[in-house]
Design a protein around this motif. Structure first.
Motif, PDB file in Angstrom:
ATOM      1  N   VAL A  22      -0.405   2.780   7.118  1.00  0.00           N
ATOM      2  CA  VAL A  22      -1.203   1.603   7.408  1.00  0.00           C
ATOM      3  C   VAL A  22      -0.990   0.566   6.312  1.00  0.00           C
ATOM      4  N   LYS A  23      -0.792  -0.677   6.706  1.00  0.00           N
ATOM      5  CA  LYS A  23      -0.637  -1.722   5.711  1.00  0.00           C
ATOM      6  C   LYS A  23      -1.905  -1.853   4.881  1.00  0.00           C
ATOM      7  N   LEU A  24      -1.722  -1.975   3.575  1.00  0.00           N
ATOM      8  CA  LEU A  24      -2.847  -2.036   2.663  1.00  0.00           C
ATOM      9  C   LEU A  24      -3.276  -3.465   2.368  1.00  0.00           C
ATOM     10  N   VAL A  25      -2.510  -4.428   2.866  1.00  0.00           N
ATOM     11  CA  VAL A  25      -2.746  -5.814   2.497  1.00  0.00           C
ATOM     12  C   VAL A  25      -4.119  -6.301   2.942  1.00  0.00           C
ATOM     13  N   HIS A  26      -4.659  -5.739   4.029  1.00  0.00           N
ATOM     14  CA  HIS A  26      -5.942  -6.202   4.546  1.00  0.00           C
ATOM     15  C   HIS A  26      -7.120  -5.441   3.960  1.00  0.00           C
ATOM     16  N   HIS A  27      -6.870  -4.378   3.201  1.00  0.00           N
ATOM     17  CA  HIS A  27      -7.933  -3.530   2.705  1.00  0.00           C
ATOM     18  C   HIS A  27      -8.115  -3.605   1.195  1.00  0.00           C
ATOM     19  N   LEU A  28      -7.120  -4.136   0.467  1.00  0.00           N
ATOM     20  CA  LEU A  28      -7.171  -4.145  -0.989  1.00  0.00           C
ATOM     21  C   LEU A  28      -7.102  -5.558  -1.529  1.00  0.00           C
ATOM     22  N   SER A  29      -7.666  -5.758  -2.715  1.00  0.00           N
ATOM     23  CA  SER A  29      -7.521  -7.035  -3.405  1.00  0.00           C
ATOM     24  C   SER A  29      -6.095  -7.175  -3.904  1.00  0.00           C
TER      25      SER A  29
END
Length: 376
Positions: A22-29
């Motif tokens: 899963v792409k982490l770009v939407h969940h992490l700063s």
């Protein structure tokens, strides 16, 4: 013998990252995505090349001057000591892009020696990294890559340790002057907005690197009395050197600097504004007679013998100008802006003048916050 490296990466980055599709770009700063990207790269390099290698970030992301779209600069280096001899080196491997020299006399095991940057590029491609490209013939051979999960882009080089020490020095300057990192970030955003932040882009004339802009700004702060000369401090907080071999260059690089703990910034004077920055580089600085050198505390006159100081604008690297050579060689010099053409410098000065006049007409000292909102 060189003593250690400035620490820019937490040891947790050596742990195996958790697998995720899963792409982490939407969940992490952004800072969390940066840490995850570095953790994955560190684990990948150690897993495939051995635990004698480490991965560390350097550049503006380490001292708070990076913008939202800034790449992460990363160096891979061997955790070994180099045994220097009065005669030839114990081991000299000079294939393109190969900087691993010397013989290990410390701990650490190499599964595979990194012989050139193409090895790293192939490993990254095999492990799903995107936009991977190898630039082995650049002044500093790099591998460009993007982590598909975090969407963070990186420029990676092998064993060019100087960037770590430059970063440590610039970070100390930012610590001595609150607000400097923000000022650097905003100036670099402006330089990029006028398309003059292209030091090595195919099809475009060479212009300013972010590093050169940073050195120019620190030098101006020094000249105005808002920063000390950390390399003149007689009580250094980092006292070391290292040996660098690049092509036929074999040099000892002295990277000592202090914190100037007794120095105090003038409290009665307003810190430099962007308007002052634009006016200075448009009108006040004498490009023909002067050089930028933070190692000398700001600006110095160009020597009559210009060998090693060629260029329409001279921005000296704070450490490279101090090298001592063990073998005869030819070098391009320590000027970080030596490739900038006369027309490009003229455009830079015109753009600075344009912004200075606009700010003065609007009754402003700095650019409005809205100019930077999309990039911060």
């Amino acid at each position: 013998m060189a003593q250690g490296l400035p620490d820019t990466l937490d040891s947790s980055c050596t742990r195996s990252p958790e697998a995720s599709s899963v792409k982490l770009v939407h969940h992490l700063s952004r800072s969390q995505r940066r840490e995850q990207t570095l953790r994955k790269l560190t684990y990948l390099i150690k897993e495939n090349f051995g635990d004698m290698y480490d991965v560390r970030p350097f550049g503006s992301t380490c001292y708070g001057a990076s913008s939202r779209d800034s790449d992460i600069d990363v160096v891979i280096f061997p955790l070994i000591e180099l045994r220097m001899a009065s005669g030839p080196m114990d081991l000299i491997l000079q294939t393109p892009g190969h900087y691993l020299v010397g013989i290990s006399i410390g701990s650490g095991v190499a599964s595979v020696f990194i012989e050139d940057s193409s090895q790293v590029a192939q490993l990254l491609q095999d492990n799903g990294y995107t936009h991977v490209s190898c630039i082995p013939n650049a002044a500093v051979p790099i591998v460009k890559l993007t982590d598909p999960e975090t969407e963070m882009s990186c420029d990676m080089n092998v064993n060019r340790r100087l960037g770590l020490y430059n970063t440590a020095l610039l970070r100390q300057y930012c610590l001595r002057c609150p607000g400097l990192s923000k000022f650097l970030r905003e100036i670099k955003i402006w330089v990029k907005s006028v398309n003059l932040n292209n030091p090595a882009v195919d099809g475009l004339p060479p212009s300013f690197s972010s590093y050169a802009i940073t050195l120019m700004t620190v030098a101006l702060y020094q000249d105005m009395g808002f920063l000390p000369n950390l390399q003149a401090d007689k009580d250094p907080i980092l006292q070391t050197h290292f040996w660098e071999l690049h092509g036929d260059i074999h040099r000892k690089v002295d990277v000592r600097f202090g914190a100037c703990k007794s120095w105090e910034s003038p409290r009665w004077q307003r810190r430099p504004s962007m308007s002052q920055w634009f006016r200075f580089w448009a009108h006040d600085f004498d490009y023909k007679k002067s050089m930028i050198s933070i190692r000398h505390g700001g600006f110095i006159r160009r020597p009559r013998q210009t060998q090693g100081y060629l260029g329409n604008i001279v921005v000296l690297d704070p450490f490279i100008d101090k090298v001592k050579f063990r073998i005869p060689c030819r070098i391009a010099g320590s000027n970080c802006t030596r490739r900038i053409e006369k027309a490009t410098l003229k455009e830079f000065r015109e753009k600075c003048d344009e912004m200075y006049r606009k700010l003065r007409a609007d009754g402003r000292q700095d650019l409005p916050h809205g100019f930077f909102a999309a990039s911060v």
